[in-house]
Each structure stands twice: as structure tokens, then as C-alpha cells.
Design a protein around this motif. Sequence first.
Motif, PDB file in Angstrom:
ATOM      1  N   ILE A  41       0.908  -9.477  -8.030  1.00 44.06           N
ATOM      2  CA  ILE A  41      -0.484  -9.131  -7.746  1.00 44.06           C
ATOM      3  C   ILE A  41      -1.260 -10.343  -7.238  1.00 44.06           C
ATOM      4  O   ILE A  41      -2.079 -10.245  -6.312  1.00 44.06           O
ATOM      5  N   LEU A  42      -1.004 -11.527  -7.817  1.00 47.04           N
ATOM      6  CA  LEU A  42      -1.695 -12.736  -7.353  1.00 47.04           C
ATOM      7  C   LEU A  42      -1.303 -13.056  -5.911  1.00 47.04           C
ATOM      8  O   LEU A  42      -2.151 -13.473  -5.112  1.00 47.04           O
ATOM      9  N   THR A  43      -0.036 -12.867  -5.591  1.00 49.27           N
ATOM     10  CA  THR A  43       0.404 -13.116  -4.214  1.00 49.27           C
ATOM     11  C   THR A  43      -0.251 -12.135  -3.246  1.00 49.27           C
ATOM     12  O   THR A  43      -0.700 -12.515  -2.154  1.00 49.27           O
ATOM     13  N   LEU A  44      -0.332 -10.868  -3.662  1.00 55.54           N
ATOM     14  CA  LEU A  44      -1.014  -9.868  -2.843  1.00 55.54           C
ATOM     15  C   LEU A  44      -2.481 -10.228  -2.657  1.00 55.54           C
ATOM     16  O   LEU A  44      -3.038 -10.096  -1.562  1.00 55.54           O
ATOM     17  N   GLY A  45      -3.109 -10.666  -3.742  1.00 58.50           N
ATOM     18  CA  GLY A  45      -4.526 -11.007  -3.665  1.00 58.50           C
ATOM     19  C   GLY A  45      -4.792 -12.148  -2.706  1.00 58.50           C
ATOM     20  O   GLY A  45      -5.779 -12.138  -1.965  1.00 58.50           O
ATOM     21  N   SER A  46      -3.904 -13.140  -2.720  1.00 66.64           N
ATOM     22  CA  SER A  46      -4.065 -14.265  -1.801  1.00 66.64           C
ATOM     23  C   SER A  46      -3.956 -13.815  -0.347  1.00 66.64           C
ATOM     24  O   SER A  46      -4.774 -14.179   0.504  1.00 66.64           O
ATOM     25  N   ALA A  47      -2.942 -12.996  -0.066  1.00 70.80           N
ATOM     26  CA  ALA A  47      -2.758 -12.503   1.301  1.00 70.80           C
ATOM     27  C   ALA A  47      -3.925 -11.626   1.730  1.00 70.80           C
ATOM     28  O   ALA A  47      -4.440 -11.733   2.854  1.00 70.80           O
ATOM     29  N   ALA A  48      -4.379 -10.761   0.829  1.00 74.79           N
ATOM     30  CA  ALA A  48      -5.483  -9.855   1.163  1.00 74.79           C
ATOM     31  C   ALA A  48      -6.782 -10.610   1.367  1.00 74.79           C
ATOM     32  O   ALA A  48      -7.563 -10.306   2.275  1.00 74.79           O
ATOM     33  N   GLY A  49      -7.025 -11.612   0.523  1.00 72.25           N
ATOM     34  CA  GLY A  49      -8.266 -12.370   0.644  1.00 72.25           C
ATOM     35  C   GLY A  49      -8.343 -13.170   1.935  1.00 72.25           C
ATOM     36  O   GLY A  49      -9.385 -13.224   2.586  1.00 72.25           O
ATOM     37  N   PRO A  91       0.938  -9.869  10.374  1.00 70.07           N
ATOM     38  CA  PRO A  91       1.766 -10.629   9.431  1.00 70.07           C
ATOM     39  C   PRO A  91       1.455 -10.318   7.962  1.00 70.07           C
ATOM     40  O   PRO A  91       2.360 -10.345   7.121  1.00 70.07           O
ATOM     41  N   VAL A  92       0.196 -10.000   7.661  1.00 65.37           N
ATOM     42  CA  VAL A  92      -0.156  -9.642   6.286  1.00 65.37           C
ATOM     43  C   VAL A  92       0.526  -8.336   5.889  1.00 65.37           C
ATOM     44  O   VAL A  92       0.969  -8.170   4.749  1.00 65.37           O
ATOM     45  N   LEU A  93       0.621  -7.410   6.840  1.00 67.58           N
ATOM     46  CA  LEU A  93       1.348  -6.164   6.579  1.00 67.58           C
ATOM     47  C   LEU A  93       2.807  -6.455   6.246  1.00 67.58           C
ATOM     48  O   LEU A  93       3.385  -5.846   5.336  1.00 67.58           O
ATOM     49  N   VAL A  94       3.406  -7.418   6.955  1.00 69.71           N
ATOM     50  CA  VAL A  94       4.786  -7.814   6.678  1.00 69.71           C
ATOM     51  C   VAL A  94       4.900  -8.404   5.273  1.00 69.71           C
ATOM     52  O   VAL A  94       5.874  -8.159   4.552  1.00 69.71           O
ATOM     53  N   VAL A  95       3.884  -9.195   4.876  1.00 68.96           N
ATOM     54  CA  VAL A  95       3.868  -9.759   3.516  1.00 68.96           C
ATOM     55  C   VAL A  95       3.903  -8.639   2.483  1.00 68.96           C
ATOM     56  O   VAL A  95       4.676  -8.677   1.514  1.00 68.96           O
ATOM     57  N   PHE A  96       3.073  -7.620   2.662  1.00 70.40           N
ATOM     58  CA  PHE A  96       3.005  -6.513   1.711  1.00 70.40           C
ATOM     59  C   PHE A  96       4.330  -5.748   1.667  1.00 70.40           C
ATOM     60  O   PHE A  96       4.810  -5.381   0.589  1.00 70.40           O
ATOM     61  N   ILE A  97       4.919  -5.491   2.821  1.00 68.64           N
ATOM     62  CA  ILE A  97       6.192  -4.770   2.859  1.00 68.64           C
ATOM     63  C   ILE A  97       7.280  -5.583   2.162  1.00 68.64           C
ATOM     64  O   ILE A  97       8.083  -5.053   1.374  1.00 68.64           O
ATOM     65  N   THR A  98       7.317  -6.902   2.436  1.00 66.10           N
ATOM     66  CA  THR A  98       8.314  -7.777   1.818  1.00 66.10           C
ATOM     67  C   THR A  98       8.178  -7.788   0.306  1.00 66.10           C
ATOM     68  O   THR A  98       9.168  -7.703  -0.428  1.00 66.10           O
ATOM     69  N   LEU A  99       6.932  -7.882  -0.188  1.00 65.30           N
ATOM     70  CA  LEU A  99       6.704  -7.905  -1.630  1.00 65.30           C
ATOM     71  C   LEU A  99       7.079  -6.570  -2.271  1.00 65.30           C
ATOM     72  O   LEU A  99       7.605  -6.541  -3.395  1.00 65.30           O
ATOM     73  N   ALA A 100       6.807  -5.473  -1.580  1.00 64.38           N
ATOM     74  CA  ALA A 100       7.181  -4.160  -2.112  1.00 64.38           C
ATOM     75  C   ALA A 100       8.696  -4.037  -2.238  1.00 64.38           C
ATOM     76  O   ALA A 100       9.210  -3.549  -3.251  1.00 64.38           O
ATOM     77  N   VAL A 101       9.420  -4.499  -1.219  1.00 64.72           N
ATOM     78  CA  VAL A 101      10.881  -4.468  -1.259  1.00 64.72           C
ATOM     79  C   VAL A 101      11.395  -5.380  -2.363  1.00 64.72           C
ATOM     80  O   VAL A 101      12.305  -5.027  -3.131  1.00 64.72           O
ATOM     81  N   LEU A 102      10.808  -6.579  -2.471  1.00 63.88           N
ATOM     82  CA  LEU A 102      11.204  -7.529  -3.503  1.00 63.88           C
ATOM     83  C   LEU A 102      10.971  -6.953  -4.889  1.00 63.88           C
ATOM     84  O   LEU A 102      11.815  -7.078  -5.790  1.00 63.88           O
ATOM     85  N   TYR A 103       9.836  -6.298  -5.069  1.00 62.86           N
ATOM     86  CA  TYR A 103       9.511  -5.698  -6.359  1.00 62.86           C
ATOM     87  C   TYR A 103      10.538  -4.635  -6.736  1.00 62.86           C
ATOM     88  O   TYR A 103      11.052  -4.613  -7.860  1.00 62.86           O
TER      89      TYR A 103
END
Length: 230
Positions: free
Chosen positions: A56-64, A76-88
Motif C-alpha cells: 500500500i505504501l508503494t502504491l501511495g508513493s506512485a499515486a501521489g 508508467p504508473v499503470l505498469v507499476v500498479f499492474i506489476t504490484l498486483a502480479v507480485l501480490y
Amino acid sequence: MKTFDIQRMAFDKVPPDFLWEVATRSFYTFILVFLFLKLTGRRGVRQMSLFEVLIILTLGSAAGDVAFYDDVPMIPVLVVFITLAVLYRLVIWLMTHSERMENFFEGKPVVVVEEGELAWDKLNAENLTEFEFFMEMRGCGVEHLGQVRLAILETNGQISVYYYPDDGVRPGLPILPEYCNERFRVVPEDGHYACIRCSEVVILRAGTKESCPRCANHVWVKASIAKRVT
């Protein structure tokens, strides 16, 4: 540079029209966070584990960053979210198939009170002070440790408490704030006394000045035998 420049403080180098873009970016990141939480099946914030807080902190940083920095592109932020979802999802799969991986990411529950006595060495190992722990216990309606058969510090920071029945309550260390309980180095009268450091309860004679057999502490408080009020 001019101090207290309202234009610089309010907008810096971006034009006022950029505020509409900020609103659009904020809506974009709001949708991404919402979809991420829906897809990963998020629970309540208080039930988060350390790994989930990290996500969540990583998501918050990217979103902010993408919300109000004009030089941060949105794709690129969309890619960050997709990567984190896959990682999760990958980590959850690993934890369901390996106890060792689950312990690595989530940690293990820790017994912090057993048979009415505080496991203060384990408590300190979890970076939780006695004051913080006692505050949590008071929130569970505990007045003294003699009411508690077992207390477990869960991996999400919550404390699970299992109580003695009223007829099984034993003398225990009061956990009310310090000003509610008088402390002694010299015992004023015969009775059960609890060590304020490790919660060991012993029977002491009036006028004695003894150290705790468990931790060598010299300060005592009268042990309580109060029943739970539910």
C-alpha cells in the motif's frame, strides 16, 4: 528569491490551468488504487500484515507522484500498479504453498502472556514496550495479568486474549497507569506482590526488601485479584 511570494508558494512554476490536470490525475490514481484493492481482496486496514502495508505504501508513493507532478507520465504508473498486483498474487500463492514463505512474509504469532505472567523478553524482541502492550490490554478490558490465561501478539499487530474464568483468576500484575498503583521497594505488609518489570508474583513478608527471583528487579506493586467486569 522573494520570501512569502504567494504566486511561488501556490503554483511555483506551473500555470493555474494545471489544476485541472491535477484533478484528472487524482481521479486516475483513485481508480487505479480502487481497482487494485478490489482485485486483491483487501481486508480492513487494521488487519494488514507488514507485507500488505509495504504494498500500500508503494502504491501511495506512485499515486501521489503522478497526481501532482507535471513531469511524471501516467502510463508508467499503470505498469507499476499492474506489476504490484502480479507480485501480490505471486506472494499470496507462495505463502499458501509454503509455510516457510508464509513465516518469512507474515511472521509468526508470539505468546506474550502465559498463565498470567508476561513474557517480557519476547515482547521486547517484537519492539513493543510494556506501556504500549498494557494500553492494548486495557482496551480489551484487562485490569491485571492474573485475569489472562493466554495472550498472543498476532502477525497483524492485534492481540488475542484468552481469559481465566472468574473462579480461576489468580493474583497478577495490575496494568493500570502508574499513578493508580503504589510501588514499593520495602514491602509494607504481608501479601502477594508483583514485579513491575516481569510480572512475577511472589508472597512477601512485611518489611522485607527483596529482588525479583525472575529478573532481579527491586520494585514491587501489590498484586490484584479483581475479577473481570464484562
